[in-house]
Design a protein around this motif. Structure first.
Motif, short mmCIF file in Angstrom:
data_model
loop_
_atom_site.label_atom_id
_atom_site.label_comp_id
_atom_site.label_asym_id
_atom_site.label_seq_id
_atom_site.Cartn_x
_atom_site.Cartn_y
_atom_site.Cartn_z
N GLU A 9 41.67 50.01 25.19
CA GLU A 9 40.41 49.72 25.89
C GLU A 9 40.22 48.23 26.08
N ASN A 10 40.60 47.44 25.08
CA ASN A 10 40.50 45.98 25.22
C ASN A 10 41.38 45.48 26.35
N ILE A 11 42.58 46.04 26.44
CA ILE A 11 43.52 45.62 27.49
C ILE A 11 42.93 45.93 28.87
N PHE A 12 42.37 47.13 29.03
CA PHE A 12 41.88 47.51 30.36
C PHE A 12 40.51 46.91 30.67
N ASN A 13 39.73 46.62 29.65
CA ASN A 13 38.51 45.84 29.89
C ASN A 13 38.87 44.46 30.41
N THR A 14 39.93 43.87 29.82
CA THR A 14 40.40 42.56 30.29
C THR A 14 40.86 42.64 31.74
N LEU A 15 41.54 43.74 32.08
CA LEU A 15 41.99 43.92 33.46
C LEU A 15 40.80 43.97 34.42
N LEU A 16 39.75 44.71 34.06
CA LEU A 16 38.58 44.82 34.94
C LEU A 16 37.86 43.49 35.09
N ILE A 17 37.79 42.72 34.00
CA ILE A 17 37.16 41.39 34.08
C ILE A 17 37.99 40.48 35.00
N ALA A 18 39.31 40.50 34.79
CA ALA A 18 40.20 39.68 35.61
C ALA A 18 40.11 40.08 37.08
N ALA A 19 40.06 41.39 37.34
CA ALA A 19 39.96 41.88 38.72
C ALA A 19 38.65 41.42 39.35
N GLY A 20 37.57 41.42 38.57
CA GLY A 20 36.28 40.93 39.09
C GLY A 20 36.33 39.46 39.43
N LEU A 21 36.96 38.67 38.57
CA LEU A 21 37.05 37.22 38.80
C LEU A 21 37.88 36.91 40.04
N ILE A 22 39.03 37.58 40.17
CA ILE A 22 39.89 37.28 41.33
C ILE A 22 39.24 37.81 42.61
N SER A 23 38.43 38.87 42.50
CA SER A 23 37.69 39.36 43.66
C SER A 23 36.62 38.37 44.08
N LEU A 24 35.99 37.73 43.10
CA LEU A 24 35.02 36.68 43.40
C LEU A 24 35.70 35.53 44.16
N TYR A 25 36.89 35.17 43.73
CA TYR A 25 37.65 34.12 44.42
C TYR A 25 37.96 34.55 45.87
N ALA A 26 38.32 35.82 46.05
CA ALA A 26 38.60 36.33 47.40
C ALA A 26 37.35 36.26 48.27
N VAL A 27 36.20 36.61 47.72
CA VAL A 27 34.94 36.54 48.48
C VAL A 27 34.65 35.09 48.87
N LEU A 28 34.92 34.17 47.95
CA LEU A 28 34.72 32.75 48.26
C LEU A 28 35.67 32.30 49.38
N GLN A 29 36.89 32.87 49.41
CA GLN A 29 37.83 32.53 50.49
C GLN A 29 37.27 32.89 51.86
N LYS A 30 36.49 33.95 51.92
CA LYS A 30 35.94 34.37 53.20
C LYS A 30 35.00 33.32 53.77
N TYR A 31 34.29 32.62 52.90
CA TYR A 31 33.28 31.65 53.34
C TYR A 31 33.70 30.20 53.09
N GLY A 32 34.88 30.01 52.52
CA GLY A 32 35.33 28.65 52.25
C GLY A 32 34.71 28.06 51.01
N GLY A 33 34.06 28.88 50.19
CA GLY A 33 33.46 28.40 48.95
C GLY A 33 31.94 28.43 49.02
N VAL A 34 31.32 27.91 48.00
CA VAL A 34 29.87 27.84 47.94
C VAL A 34 29.47 26.59 47.16
N TRP A 35 28.46 25.91 47.65
CA TRP A 35 27.93 24.71 47.02
C TRP A 35 29.06 23.70 46.82
N ILE A 36 29.32 23.26 45.57
CA ILE A 36 30.37 22.25 45.34
C ILE A 36 31.75 22.88 45.15
#
Length: 576
Positions: A125-152
């Motif tokens: 469960e720890n391993i797959f919780n880590t996977l879900l957190i990592a997937a969320g973070l990299i998805s956030l980066y992908a969303v930022l790519q769509k707009y070129g980032g946010v703020w600074i």
């Protein structure tokens, strides 16, 4: 003494488990965060080396029968699949073209084995919780790519996002397999952070603008709800999830219906498969053989000189066309075994349920995509298959550093790791050598132009003097003069293969590829062992869209010089 002995045995077992967990975390880090760049492939290298490390740790386990896996019928389809593709690779043909696909299958099967047998029960469960957190973070980066980032925070702005995956299709394939894990985790655990990660993953997949992934996820959702899941989940959660999919699909309708030539490619691929029904055309040979089966209708849309059809854009058709009924049957056997085991264990936790759900989404995606032809996606879905079949027995619980019965196995695994570990980093080594190669025009001159001209002026009519003069003139970009010198050299010695090769190089530089190819062929006819001429001719064939001929020339280069990194790079480029 008995209690002390048990403690002594528990210490190595716990150390082994921690080591395995660390390697799994390294795998997740590689899969999610390392950049997947052409040729260098840091993501893939990290994934493959992590899998080899897990295999090595498993082989050192001293408890129990070291060959017990041979008695596990659940692994038979995987063993058969890996063995069959190994046999297909060693069938006479273009092995260099087939090697990448052989490597993909070997590591995919290794990922299945790792998920099935080397996943510590107490930490899963720890391993797959880590996977879900990592997937969320990299998805956030992908969303930022769509707009070129946010703020600074500024990142490269992209129309179709891909985060670290190098291609929108590969990110979509990863998310199609991970979103189901997030949904099953949310249903069971009802945590806010899982909801946030799930929303980010759905947004990121939407911004990839990948039609096949949406179709795969939608189809898998229906199958999961009505077939795969034993108990119906909360209606609110399912309705919210399906509502997001419907809204994003509606907004994305124009992209889902954009023009495609895939129906024609599928039709012609099926024709190729019917013409080679038993063993197919050979693994990794699709791009070489398909032009012979491409219809005139498709050629009008995708002219061979301008477009290269590397893949069938349907994993099932491509397996059928490359390996015939034999390979397709083994693949079908593996999938049937995965679903049979998954259905029996569908009520045994969110991880296995989500994995089977994810496998369904990626397999449906692969009906219309090339994602499974690339190792990152293929390894990921095979890993999900292994998880869906995993009984979650703690494979390393009884670990102790005893090697008496395992020496042959450990030696075999060591050789396996050594061979495939070297192959995993080989593309990176080849790319770095190619990047560090000095351009012809920047190399130091071995001869002085004035000195060579002076020798000729004295009346010396020697072929090698003219050859050397032409070489210096070519370096100075005096191409007309160089052509005259090389032509004079072959007049004096018509067996001077290097002069013909250099004439080909000059005409290629001047954009006259047909003339260049004729000179390369002349050089090869004189000296079949002239590696440079074979590579140069293959390079021209590649640019003309004649991939079968190009592959044959690069194969000859590697037979003459197995370490030729330029030929390796070109063979890899042909399928990217």
């Amino acid at each position: 003494m008995k209690i002390t002995g048990e403690k002594d045995r528990k210490l190595p077992a716990r150390a082994a488990q921690i080591a395995v967990v660390c390697v799994w975390l390294a795998y997740i880090f590689s899969l999610v965060f390392l950049a997947d760049l052409k040729h260098t492939r840091y993501k893939l290298i990290g994934m493959e080396l992590s899998l080899l490390a897990l295999f090595g740790l498993w082989s050192c386990r001293g408890e129990g029968d070291p060959y017990e896996i041979l008695k596990d019928s659940s692994l038979y389809p995987v063993f058969a699949f890996a063995a069959a593709f190994s046999l297909f690779y060693f069938v006479p043909g273009s092995r260099p073209s087939a090697f990448d696909q052989w490597q993909r299958i070997i590591f995919s099967c290794l990922a299945f084995f790792a998920a099935y047998r080397i996943l510590p029960c107490g930490y899963r469960e720890n391993i797959f919780n880590t996977l879900l957190i990592a997937a969320g973070l990299i998805s956030l980066y992908a969303v930022l790519q769509k707009y070129g980032g946010v703020w600074i925070i500024r990142v490269p702005r992209l129309q179709r996002v891909y985060a670290t995956f190098g291609n929108p299709n590969f990110l979509a394939s990863f998310l199609a397999g991970t979103i189901p894990l997030g949904l099953t985790a949310l249903i069971e655990k009802k945590k806010i952070w899982i909801s946030a990660s799930l929303v980010l993953m759905i947004l990121a997949m939407y911004f990839t603008q990948t039609r096949g992934a949406w179709l795969g996820l939608a189809g898998a959702s229906a199958l999961w709800y009505f077939v795969l899941r034993k108990e119906r989940p909360s209606r609110k959660v399912v309705i919210a999830f399906l509502f997001l999919i419907v809204i994003f699909t509606a907004v994305n309708a124009d992209k889902l219906t954009r023009q495609t030539q895939r129906l024609l490619i599928w039709r012609d691929t099926l024709r190729m498969a019917v013409s080679n029904p038993v063993l197919g055309v050979g693994i990794g040979q699709f791009h070489n053989e398909f032009p012979s089966y491409a219809s005139e209708e498709l050629k009008k849309i995708l002219p061979p000189g301008k477009f290269i059809v590397n893949y069938a854009h349907n994993e099932f058709l491509e397996i059928l066309s490359e390996t015939g009924i034999a390979g397709f049957g083994l693949y079908a056997w593996l999938i049937v075994m995965v679903y049979a085991a998954g259905m029996r264990r569908r009520d045994s936790g969110w991880i296995r349920e989500g994995a089977l759900f994810g496998v369904t989404a990626v397999l449906l995606h692969s009906f219309v995509s090339v994602n499974m032809r690339f190792s990152v996606s293929s390894i990921w879905v095979f890993l999900l298959m292994g998880i869906s079949m995993n009984g979650f027995d703690d494979a390393l619980a009884g670990y102790r550093p005893s090697v008496k019965k395992r020496i042959p196995l450990m030696l075999a695994v060591l050789l396996f790791i050594g061979f495939w570990g070297r192959k995993a980093v080989d593309p990176l080594i080849s790319h770095r050598r190619l990047a560090g190669e000095v351009d012809f025009f920047d190399t130091e001159r071995e001869y002085s132009k004035d000195e060579l001209s002076g020798i000729i002026e004295k009346g010396t009519d020697n072929a090698m003097v003219y050859y050397k003069l032409g070489w210096v003139q070519a370096k100075d970009r005096e191409f007309e003069e160089a052509i005259g010198s090389f032509e004079r050299a072959v007049e004096l010695d018509d067996r001077l293969a290097g002069a013909y090769n250099n004439l080909g190089n000059i005409y290629f530089t001047l954009g006259e590829r047909g003339k260049a190819a004729n000179y390369y062929i002349k050089a090869i006819n004189i000296n079949p062992n002239l590696t440079d001429a074979h590579f140069n001719l293959g390079y021209i064939f590649y640019h003309q869209g004649r991939l079968k001929e190009a592959s044959a020339e690069f194969t000859i280069v590697l037979k003459q010089n197995p370490d030729n990194y330029k030929a390796k790079t070109m063979l890899e480029k042909m399928v990217q």
